[in-house]
Write a protein that holds these residues in place. Structure first.
Motif, short mmCIF file in Angstrom:
data_model
loop_
_atom_site.label_atom_id
_atom_site.label_comp_id
_atom_site.label_asym_id
_atom_site.label_seq_id
_atom_site.Cartn_x
_atom_site.Cartn_y
_atom_site.Cartn_z
N ARG A 20 54.01 53.39 97.18
CA ARG A 20 52.80 53.17 97.97
C ARG A 20 53.09 53.05 99.47
NH1 ARG A 20 50.34 48.73 93.69
NH2 ARG A 20 50.12 50.24 92.00
N GLY A 43 49.71 38.99 97.87
CA GLY A 43 50.26 39.71 96.71
C GLY A 43 51.00 40.94 97.17
N ASP A 64 53.47 36.15 98.05
CA ASP A 64 53.38 36.51 96.64
C ASP A 64 53.75 35.27 95.82
OD1 ASP A 64 53.48 39.62 95.29
OD2 ASP A 64 54.01 37.94 93.97
N HIS A 108 46.06 44.39 98.05
CA HIS A 108 46.02 45.68 97.36
C HIS A 108 46.43 45.52 95.90
CE1 HIS A 108 47.49 49.81 96.31
NE2 HIS A 108 46.30 50.06 96.80
C1 LIG Z 1 49.95 45.18 91.37
S1 LIG Z 1 50.98 44.20 92.38
C2 LIG Z 1 50.55 44.84 93.98
C3 LIG Z 1 51.66 44.71 95.00
C4 LIG Z 1 51.37 45.33 96.35
N1 LIG Z 1 50.18 44.76 96.94
C5 LIG Z 1 51.23 46.82 96.19
O1 LIG Z 1 50.11 47.31 96.07
O2 LIG Z 1 52.26 47.52 96.14
C6 LIG Z 1 50.16 42.60 92.40
C7 LIG Z 1 50.97 41.51 93.08
O3 LIG Z 1 50.15 40.33 93.18
C8 LIG Z 1 50.98 39.21 92.93
N2 LIG Z 1 50.12 38.09 92.54
C9 LIG Z 1 49.59 37.84 91.31
N3 LIG Z 1 48.86 36.71 91.34
C10 LIG Z 1 48.92 36.24 92.62
C11 LIG Z 1 48.37 35.09 93.28
N4 LIG Z 1 47.64 34.19 92.61
N5 LIG Z 1 48.62 34.92 94.59
C12 LIG Z 1 49.39 35.83 95.27
N6 LIG Z 1 49.96 36.92 94.70
C13 LIG Z 1 49.72 37.11 93.39
C14 LIG Z 1 51.94 39.68 91.84
O4 LIG Z 1 53.10 38.89 91.76
C15 LIG Z 1 52.23 41.11 92.32
O5 LIG Z 1 53.36 41.18 93.14
#
Ligand SMILES: C[S@@+](CC[C@H](N)C(=O)[O-])C[C@H]1O[C@@H](n2cnc3c(N)ncnc32)[C@H](O)[C@@H]1O
Length: 266
Positions: A20, A43, A64, A108
């Motif tokens: 990405r 995240g 994250d 995202h």
């Molecule tokens: C699908 S990944 C997306 C990562 C990045 N934004 C991308 O699109 O490449 C979702 C991310 O959200 C994080 N996440 C999940 N719950 C969260 C929370 N409550 N607060 C912050 N981050 C969180 C996960 O650990 C993960 O790294």
């Protein structure tokens, strides 16, 4: 909140997430960025998007909940020479920042994994400055479309939907984004909505996407949860793997991922 993250951070998952860029995943936001702005990336995961966004703003803070992925994020930063990016542990439900702290708050593919996306949106709006932006983008799994259509891919969709919902998450998040903003008390006229798609159809794309999902389906947290929740048997997972292999070897293969995008003016 003790949410279970459906994907986990297995290397097969990161093969997808590290593809990405700001261009292919945050295009709807780019015209609003400038070097004077600060940006919170909620995240951030492996942070290829965060580091790309950092070339367009003054400072990026990526947070994250998963400690391990922040090492990968740091490695991305070093590889890119992105000196204006920092990372720290942080939870979108309890952002450790004062009100009005960032010009842009971005997430995202995060809201789809949360049991309470409305509280998350309220927190994101709280830490954004008046006049600033909250930008969110999430896929809609049921709206994904593909050719060819092996039985294994229908089974994959069914298992993915059931595993995500068992985690109290919403895999069809895109179509719920406007409802969630309304429930968060955000007036409709402050929200601009759009759809951005990913298309995988070149030889390189289909081999990459098919192989990573074949591996993810058995080796990542998704496969583990499918077994643990008794949603899929080993035989089911083998059918899914065969489905992905059949899909990826067809030179006419096509896979579309629609993503809902919201720009919220704070
Ligand atoms: C699908 S990944 C997306 C990562 C990045 N934004 C991308 O699109 O490449 C979702 C991310 O959200 C994080 N996440 C999940 N719950 C969260 C929370 N409550 N607060 C912050 N981050 C969180 C996960 O650990 C993960 O790294």
């Amino acid at each position: 909140m003790n949410d279970t993250y459906t994907h986990g951070h297995h290397s097969s998952v990161l093969k997808s997430h590290t593809w990405r860029t700001a261009q292919n995943s945050a295009g709807y936001l780019l015209a609003h960025l400038s070097p004077a702005l600060s940006l919170l990336d909620v995240g951030c995961g492996p942070a290829t998007i965060s580091c790309d966004l950092a070339t367009r703003v003054g400072h990026v803070l990526g947070i994250d909940t998963a400690e391990g992925i922040l090492d990968t994020a740091e490695a991305t930063k070093v590889e890119r020479g992105a000196d204006n990016v920092e990372f720290r542990l942080g939870d979108v439900y309890r952002l450790e920042f004062e009100d009005n702290s960032f010009d842009v708050v971005h997430a995202h593919q995060v809201l789809q994994h949360l049991s309470d996306p409305v509280t998350a949106l309220k927190e994101m709006v709280r830490v954004a400055k008046p006049g600033g932006l909250v930008a969110v983008r999430d896929a809609d799994y049921h709206a994904m479309s593909w050719y060819p259509e092996p039985a294994g891919l229908d089974l994959w969709m069914d298992v993915y939907q059931r595993v995500a919902r068992r985690n109290d998450a919403e895999p069809d998040a895109a179509r719920h984004l406007l409802r969630w903003t309304a429930e968060a008390g955000i007036e409709r006229d402050r929200v601009e909505a759009s759809v951005g798609t990913w298309l995988y159809c070149t030889e390189a794309e289909r081999l990459w996407w098919g192989a990573l999902w074949a591996e993810r389906s058995v080796s990542s947290a998704f496969g583990t949860q499918a077994r643990e929740y008794a949603i899929a048997t080993e035989e089911d997972l083998a059918v899914i793997v065969e489905g992905w292999k059949e899909w990826m070897t067809d030179p006419s293969a096509w896979f579309v991922v629609p993503n809902g995008e919201l720009l919220i003016r704070v």
